[in-house]
Structure formats: C-alpha cells, structure tokens
Design an enzyme around this catalytic site. Structure first.
Site, mmCIF file in Angstrom:
data_model
loop_
_atom_site.group_PDB
_atom_site.id
_atom_site.type_symbol
_atom_site.label_atom_id
_atom_site.label_comp_id
_atom_site.label_asym_id
_atom_site.label_seq_id
_atom_site.Cartn_x
_atom_site.Cartn_y
_atom_site.Cartn_z
ATOM 1 N N SER A 142 34.382 16.346 75.394
ATOM 2 C CA SER A 142 34.005 15.250 74.493
ATOM 3 C C SER A 142 35.203 14.319 74.364
ATOM 4 O O SER A 142 36.354 14.728 74.620
ATOM 5 C CB SER A 142 33.632 15.809 73.111
ATOM 6 O OG SER A 142 33.514 14.777 72.155
ATOM 7 N N TYR A 155 35.300 21.937 65.781
ATOM 8 C CA TYR A 155 34.623 21.326 66.928
ATOM 9 C C TYR A 155 35.608 20.539 67.787
ATOM 10 O O TYR A 155 35.668 20.713 69.007
ATOM 11 C CB TYR A 155 33.494 20.423 66.466
ATOM 12 C CG TYR A 155 32.850 19.656 67.603
ATOM 13 C CD1 TYR A 155 31.973 20.294 68.476
ATOM 14 C CD2 TYR A 155 33.152 18.313 67.827
ATOM 15 C CE1 TYR A 155 31.402 19.608 69.538
ATOM 16 C CE2 TYR A 155 32.590 17.622 68.881
ATOM 17 C CZ TYR A 155 31.710 18.268 69.735
ATOM 18 O OH TYR A 155 31.157 17.594 70.792
#
Length: 267
Positions: A142, A155
């Site tokens: 990401s 995360y």
C-alpha cells in the site's frame, strides 16, 4: 508474458483486487488457485472464468488468520497435484482505531493475515519456483507502507513490512529469473474502507475524500509489474507524487500530517 501452463495462486480472490487479478490472469490464459474464506463466491468466480477462458480454476477455502494456515494451504495444493508459478499475496485488512483502544483479537488477526501468512506462503512456494527456474511473487502492500499511520498504526506497519520484505527478497533473487513485486495502491474502490470503518475518518469523507482507483486499473498495474519483474509498483500518478513527497519529509512531520488527515470527522 505468461507461460501457457502457468498456475497462479491468489489469496483474497473472492472480491476486490484479488478478484480483478484473477479475471486478468485468466484472460491471459493462466490456470488459477483461488483462495479466500468465502467458498461460495470463489466457486461462482471459478465457474465463470473456466467457462469464459477455458482455464482450470481450483477453489480452496481458507482463513489465513488461523494458525498453520500456510501449511494447510500448501498441503491442499500438493494433494491436488498442483504447482504454483505465480503467487499473489493479496489477502489483507485494516482497522481504524487508536492503538491503545484497538481490539487485541483484531490486531493479532491483522498481523497474521497481512504479515505472517504472506511471509509463510512466500517461503513455502518460492523454493519450488527456484528449482523450476521460473516464477513470480506479487505482494499487495500500500502507499501506507511509506509512512507512519496514526489511527491505523498496525495496518500501516504491516504494509511497511510487506514493502521491505518484498524488496529484500527480490534483490536476493537477482539473476535467478524470478522476482518479487510489491504493489502499492492508495485507496481503491473496494469494500476495504467499510471493513476498516474508515467512514469515521476525514480521509474518506467530505471535501478531503480522495479519488479512489478502480480495481481493474490496480489489477492491471500489479499484474503487468509482476510479469516485468518490477520490484515496486505504486498505482496511480497522484499516489506516485504523494509517495515521493512523503519520502522528503521528516518522519515525525509525516506522522503528524497523517494524524490530521485521518482524524475522526466531526458529525
């Protein structure tokens, strides 16, 4: 280019980026091993892609947050007499919360899926690729991998691991004919935001809501980068600019900026 007998194992294949990658790879003629918890959705997708493209699509229902999930998945692949040429570690999820208040079970499962399962599956299937002298690994990271992420601390940290791990193993494979690619999309139009309760964040609301990339675009960028043997692929021109800018900022400044952007929106 995909070898005509290649088989791609895709985790998180029942929806979102994983499903889009399955569709793209099937269109290229790759056989598929579709992995997710939702067996019904996997079977519907497998039947559709087999019918449309004439490929073999195998369904394996698995919860990668469970202990020994990687071994159980590898055993199932071997029992079925399959060999993995393309490994796509796409399964993952996030959670929006101050770390001290975040559910501990959620934290453990997030690390298990985003980090442990990805690492374990890569270690389990990479040696056979090396023996055959061909293969590719695509790990979905990401843009969060490049910065600290207050309110999504775990995360962001897991995605930083995915990026670092992928780059390191890719370098180890230099000259082998194999590669590991880290795909780094920003926000994508999937169910991820709802699952991570990001609707509470300024990041995904009102005038600060970012333009979402569509899953087909992200899948195309990721698959193409994997087949080229590209080490890192940041999806989207705006995300590339953003990543470059954050790399120039002191880490503390970046953390404060993200804290402001992701703060809970006022009702």
């Amino acid at each position: 280019m995909i070898h005509p007998t290649s088989t791609a194992l895709i985790t998180g294949a029942s929806s979102g980026i994983g499903e889009a990658m399955a569709r793209r790879l099937a269109a290229h003629g790759a056989n598929l091993i579709l992995v997710a918890r939702s067996e019904g959705r996997l079977r519907a997708l497998a039947e559709e892609l087999s019918r449309q493209h004439g490929v073999q699509a195998t369904v394996i229902a698995a919860d990668l947050s469970r202990p020994h999930a990687g071994k159980l998945l590898q055993d199932e692949v071997e029992v079925r007499g399959l060999a993995v040429d393309l490994l796509i570690n796409n399964a993952g999820f996030g959670g929006f919360s101050e770390f001290a208040r975040q559910d501990q079970t959620e934290i453990g499962e997030m690390i298990a899926v985003n980090v442990t399962a990805l690492t374990d599956l890569t270690r389990r299937f990479l040696p056979a690729m090396l023996e055959r002298g061909r293969g590719r690994v695509l790990n979905v990271a990401s843009t969060a991998a490049f910065i600290p992420g207050p309110l999504m601390a775990v995360y962001y940290a897991t995605k930083a691991y995915v990026l670092s791990f992928s780059e390191a193993v890719n370098e180890e494979l230099r000259g082998s004919g194999l590669s590991v690619t880290a795909l780094c999309p920003g926000p994508v139009d999937t169910g991820f935001q709802d699952a991570a309760t990001l609707k509470e964040s300024r990041l995904m609301s009102g005038v600060t809501r970012l333009a979402l990339l569509d899953v087909d675009t992200v899948a195309r960028i990721g698959v193409d980068a994997m087949l080229r043997g590209q080490a890192v692929a940041v999806a989207g021109a705006a995300n590339k600019v953003q990543v470059s800018a954050f790399r120039l900022l002191p880490r503390g400044v970046a953390a404060r900026m993200i804290a402001g952007v992701q703060a809970r929106r006022e009702e």
